[in-house]
Design a protein around this motif. Sequence first.
Motif, mmCIF file in Angstrom:
data_model
loop_
_atom_site.group_PDB
_atom_site.id
_atom_site.type_symbol
_atom_site.label_atom_id
_atom_site.label_comp_id
_atom_site.label_asym_id
_atom_site.label_seq_id
_atom_site.Cartn_x
_atom_site.Cartn_y
_atom_site.Cartn_z
ATOM 1 N N MET A 47 0.814 -1.208 0.000
ATOM 2 C CA MET A 47 0.000 0.000 0.000
ATOM 3 C C MET A 47 0.851 1.263 0.000
ATOM 4 N N LEU A 106 -8.498 5.445 -0.534
ATOM 5 C CA LEU A 106 -8.344 3.993 -0.523
ATOM 6 C C LEU A 106 -9.526 3.376 0.213
ATOM 7 N N ARG A 128 -10.375 -0.210 -9.930
ATOM 8 C CA ARG A 128 -11.062 -1.344 -9.293
ATOM 9 C C ARG A 128 -10.242 -2.599 -9.561
ATOM 10 N N THR A 129 -9.501 -3.032 -8.567
ATOM 11 C CA THR A 129 -8.587 -4.157 -8.740
ATOM 12 C C THR A 129 -9.341 -5.495 -8.742
ATOM 13 N N SER A 130 -8.588 -6.553 -8.960
ATOM 14 C CA SER A 130 -9.085 -7.935 -8.904
ATOM 15 C C SER A 130 -9.989 -8.303 -10.069
ATOM 16 N N TRP A 156 -5.654 -6.762 -5.097
ATOM 17 C CA TRP A 156 -5.167 -5.612 -4.336
ATOM 18 C C TRP A 156 -3.909 -5.912 -3.528
ATOM 19 N N PHE A 158 -1.088 -5.386 -5.786
ATOM 20 C CA PHE A 158 -1.095 -4.139 -6.552
ATOM 21 C C PHE A 158 0.067 -3.263 -6.101
ATOM 22 N N HIS A 218 1.702 -0.867 -11.206
ATOM 23 C CA HIS A 218 0.319 -1.041 -11.651
ATOM 24 C C HIS A 218 -0.438 0.286 -11.563
#
Length: 204
Positions: free
Chosen positions: A1, A18, A142-144, A169, A172, A176
């Motif tokens: 993070m 976040l 929007r991850t994943s 995430w 990430f 990225h």
Amino acid sequence: MIDVIEAARSAGVGWLSLYAFSTENWRRPSTEVDFLMHLVRRVVRKHAPLLHARGIRCRFLGVTDPRVPAALTRDFADLTTLTGGNRGMTLTIAFDHGGRRDIVEAARSMIRSGVPAEAVSEESFAAHLRFPDTPDVDLVIRTSGEQRISNFMLWQVAYAEWVFPPVLWPDFRASHFLECLHTYRQRERRFGDVLPHQNGEHRP
């Protein structure tokens, strides 16, 4: 993070939000919720000095449910106070956050303030949201590979651009993030309007 936050700050991002824990996440198994609470507390305590040293102002959107551990609430308050005077970047952690709840709370605030119906506008309504100085969101990552809003800052994302990287995430990284930022910067944002072509023509 922390490397993503650093990458955002270095890229000139002034506002970063976040999504750490949603109002719906309380439905998860209690063991998972407890783990997440302890994890967030460790992360906050570990990185507080660095965030402050980087001039990042931290604040927390949500944190109203009584199930949030008191120790974690204190850590959030301490970090908010520690970094309150910073102006390098504003980092908003959405924790125990729900976009619909934010809108309902803003409506309740207007009613309590005695705002007459004819005085309600988008601007006056936004002024009753939590952190009304927060600008509209430009980009949502929007991850994943998921492609849903998940009740995130519903008022503020009305005209946001969306990017859906497949990476999870936890995996990430700054690289990225910078890829997503590059994708965003290639887009033409029209906000429902039209943009002139170089030859003077317009397109929808």
